[in-house]
Design a protein around this motif. Sequence first.
Motif, PDB file in Angstrom:
ATOM      1  N   PHE A 107       1.008  -1.461  -0.007  1.00 18.32           N
ATOM      2  CA  PHE A 107       0.028  -0.088   0.024  1.00 18.32           C
ATOM      3  C   PHE A 107       0.676   1.415  -0.043  1.00 18.32           C
ATOM      4  O   PHE A 107       0.185   2.185  -0.216  1.00 18.32           O
ATOM      5  CB  PHE A 107      -0.837  -0.124   1.419  1.00 18.32           C
ATOM      6  N   ASP A 108       2.271   1.125   0.224  1.00 19.83           N
ATOM      7  CA  ASP A 108       3.172   2.260   0.122  1.00 19.83           C
ATOM      8  C   ASP A 108       3.510   2.561  -1.078  1.00 19.83           C
ATOM      9  O   ASP A 108       4.351   3.735  -1.271  1.00 19.83           O
ATOM     10  CB  ASP A 108       4.122   2.051   1.205  1.00 19.83           C
ATOM     11  N   ILE A 178      10.025   1.035   2.049  1.00 16.55           N
ATOM     12  CA  ILE A 178       9.792   1.945   0.702  1.00 16.55           C
ATOM     13  C   ILE A 178       9.686   3.201   0.687  1.00 16.55           C
ATOM     14  O   ILE A 178      10.184   3.874  -0.220  1.00 16.55           O
ATOM     15  CB  ILE A 178       8.233   1.196   0.318  1.00 16.55           C
ATOM     16  N   HIS A 179       9.328   3.965   1.831  1.00 16.29           N
ATOM     17  CA  HIS A 179       9.598   5.432   1.836  1.00 16.29           C
ATOM     18  C   HIS A 179      10.902   6.027   1.940  1.00 16.29           C
ATOM     19  O   HIS A 179      11.005   6.889   1.084  1.00 16.29           O
ATOM     20  CB  HIS A 179       8.800   5.866   3.200  1.00 16.29           C
ATOM     21  N   LEU A 180      11.886   5.105   2.519  1.00 13.84           N
ATOM     22  CA  LEU A 180      13.293   5.406   2.415  1.00 13.84           C
ATOM     23  C   LEU A 180      13.746   5.453   0.965  1.00 13.84           C
ATOM     24  O   LEU A 180      14.306   6.214   0.305  1.00 13.84           O
ATOM     25  CB  LEU A 180      13.996   4.529   3.442  1.00 13.84           C
ATOM     26  N   ILE A 231       1.580  20.285  -2.532  1.00 13.92           N
ATOM     27  CA  ILE A 231       0.543  19.270  -2.759  1.00 13.92           C
ATOM     28  C   ILE A 231       0.862  18.252  -3.844  1.00 13.92           C
ATOM     29  O   ILE A 231       0.681  18.239  -5.058  1.00 13.92           O
ATOM     30  CB  ILE A 231      -0.846  19.943  -3.094  1.00 13.92           C
ATOM     31  N   THR A 232       1.567  17.247  -3.086  1.00 13.32           N
ATOM     32  CA  THR A 232       2.191  16.111  -4.208  1.00 13.32           C
ATOM     33  C   THR A 232       1.381  15.197  -4.544  1.00 13.32           C
ATOM     34  O   THR A 232       1.488  14.073  -5.163  1.00 13.32           O
ATOM     35  CB  THR A 232       3.593  15.819  -3.399  1.00 13.32           C
ATOM     36  N   ASN A 233       0.505  14.810  -3.344  1.00  9.74           N
ATOM     37  CA  ASN A 233      -0.347  13.251  -3.201  1.00  9.74           C
ATOM     38  C   ASN A 233       0.372  12.201  -3.707  1.00  9.74           C
ATOM     39  O   ASN A 233      -0.066  11.256  -4.387  1.00  9.74           O
ATOM     40  CB  ASN A 233      -1.448  13.641  -4.256  1.00  9.74           C
ATOM     41  N   HIS A 234       1.766  12.386  -3.345  1.00  6.95           N
ATOM     42  CA  HIS A 234       2.737  11.177  -3.828  1.00  6.95           C
ATOM     43  C   HIS A 234       2.172   9.830  -3.009  1.00  6.95           C
ATOM     44  O   HIS A 234       2.924   8.588  -3.745  1.00  6.95           O
ATOM     45  CB  HIS A 234       3.932  11.468  -3.192  1.00  6.95           C
ATOM     46  N   ALA A 235       1.500   9.646  -1.903  1.00  7.95           N
ATOM     47  CA  ALA A 235       1.163   8.355  -1.477  1.00  7.95           C
ATOM     48  C   ALA A 235      -0.006   8.582  -0.554  1.00  7.95           C
ATOM     49  O   ALA A 235      -0.208   9.430   0.243  1.00  7.95           O
ATOM     50  CB  ALA A 235       2.456   7.807  -0.499  1.00  7.95           C
TER      51      ALA A 235
END
Length: 328
Positions: A107-108, A178-180, A231-235
């Motif tokens: 989900f990431d 995953i974020h890293l 406002i990236t809405n990246h995840a």
Amino acid sequence: MKILSLLRTAMFGTALLATAGASFAQQPKVLNLAFVGRTTAPEGIAMTAFAEEIKTKTNGRIEIRLHPGGALGGDREVLEGLQIGTVDLTVPSTSVIANFVPEVQVFDIPFLFRDFDHAQAVLDGPIGQEILAKFKAKGLQGLAFGGIGFRQLTNSKRPVNGPEDVKGLKIRTQENQIHLQVWRALGALPTPMALPEVFTALQQGVVDGQENPIGAILNNKFGQVQKYLTITNHAFTPIGFVMAPRAFEALSPDDRQLFLNAAKHAMAICKDEVAKVEKTGIEELRKQGLQIVEKVDTAKFQELLKGTFADLGKRFGEATIARIKDQK
């Protein structure tokens, strides 16, 4: 007279014992629910509603005691508390749950969900339920999935109009691989950190920025120590409503079903609260003095992440990712 007096004393003592027994029997079963958000945050409002529903529907037999704001520790510490039985319930981000149940990391993946409705459909659908069922083997009882919205980027150095502006920024992330991986691929310097520590780290310049949904940015007062919001809405940020197996199994079958239903209801309330916050939150942050970048070419970000997407496709399976993207 003496005999009568003794009888009265005995009867009085019996009455006291009966009253004490009744009082003891009426004491509610108390379960502790800890989370890092504030009670005014969407998930905090949802947890308050959950506690009220459990109390009402059990006629006060079960009381949910809330411990918001990281009072019992960060997400990871509280999850460990569930495993050893020192905490009963929590509602952390799946990004932290991933340290215990790796399957939730799917989900990431950045730019995976179209919108909140799409995300919730996946979480409530077969894929979400398949993953929720894996919690038990890790010493956790999954109740429901929900979400607190899409993540946005703030920082104190410069406006971020594109991925080139991310390079070199020290960004606080969740404790999630995953974020890293994603932020490193974009040229940032990601720093994992528990949420209760972030405000001070931003204030002292230990990190330049952070990324969170609008509601979390507002409720944690990050606008006071940041200058720019993009406002990236990246995840998307899913959350898992999790319970200690010991506490869940101690419930009657009817109460277990009540908890499952109330948890799902709480996640629906959280979704509605996120929608309210996002309608007004950006303007509120603008009033606080943040410079807002609202139009972002996310295709540029995704172009830089092609290698990361390929790696994640191998890791989770292209078929699984396609199932998520194709969910109606």
